[in-house]
Design an enzyme around this catalytic site. Structure first.
Site, PDB file in Angstrom:
ATOM      1  N   CYS A 124     -54.041   2.420   4.576  1.00 29.45           N
ATOM      2  CA  CYS A 124     -53.419   3.268   3.571  1.00 29.45           C
ATOM      3  C   CYS A 124     -53.472   2.586   2.205  1.00 29.45           C
ATOM      4  CB  CYS A 124     -51.970   3.535   3.977  1.00 29.45           C
ATOM      5  SG  CYS A 124     -51.042   4.532   2.816  1.00 29.45           S
ATOM      6  N   PRO A 125     -53.882   3.292   1.185  1.00 31.89           N
ATOM      7  CA  PRO A 125     -54.184   4.726   1.078  1.00 31.89           C
ATOM      8  C   PRO A 125     -55.678   5.042   1.178  1.00 31.89           C
ATOM      9  CG  PRO A 125     -54.042   3.845  -1.117  1.00 31.89           C
ATOM     10  CD  PRO A 125     -53.804   2.675  -0.149  1.00 31.89           C
TER      11      PRO A 125
END
Length: 76
Positions: free
Chosen positions: A17-18
């Site tokens: 993430c992200p």
């Protein structure tokens, strides 16, 4: 959904993430409206991030199974 029903595949395996959502967003830019995109992502946060991204961007979240996520690009 069968492989022939998918218009684009985005491989984000091994990314955290992200990055899976960022890669998905970038690759979807060139896809036609209504295109079905298969995202491969093994980051556990993707199960929250991908549906959230779809809701915010207006794309259709078609579901997830394991490390596979299906998204329909808005406008189709």
């Amino acid at each position: 959904m069968n492989a022939q029903d998918v218009d684009l595949e985005v491989d984000a395996l091994g990314l955290l993430c992200p990055l899976p959502v960022l890669r998905l967003r970038k690759r979807m830019e060139g896809a036609a409206p209504g295109a079905v995109v298969r995202l491969l992502a093994d980051d556990p946060a993707a199960h929250v991030d991908v549906p959230h991204f779809c809701a915010e961007a207006g794309h259709g979240f078609l579901g997830a199974e394991g490390t596979t996520f299906l998204v329909r690009k808005r406008g189709g």
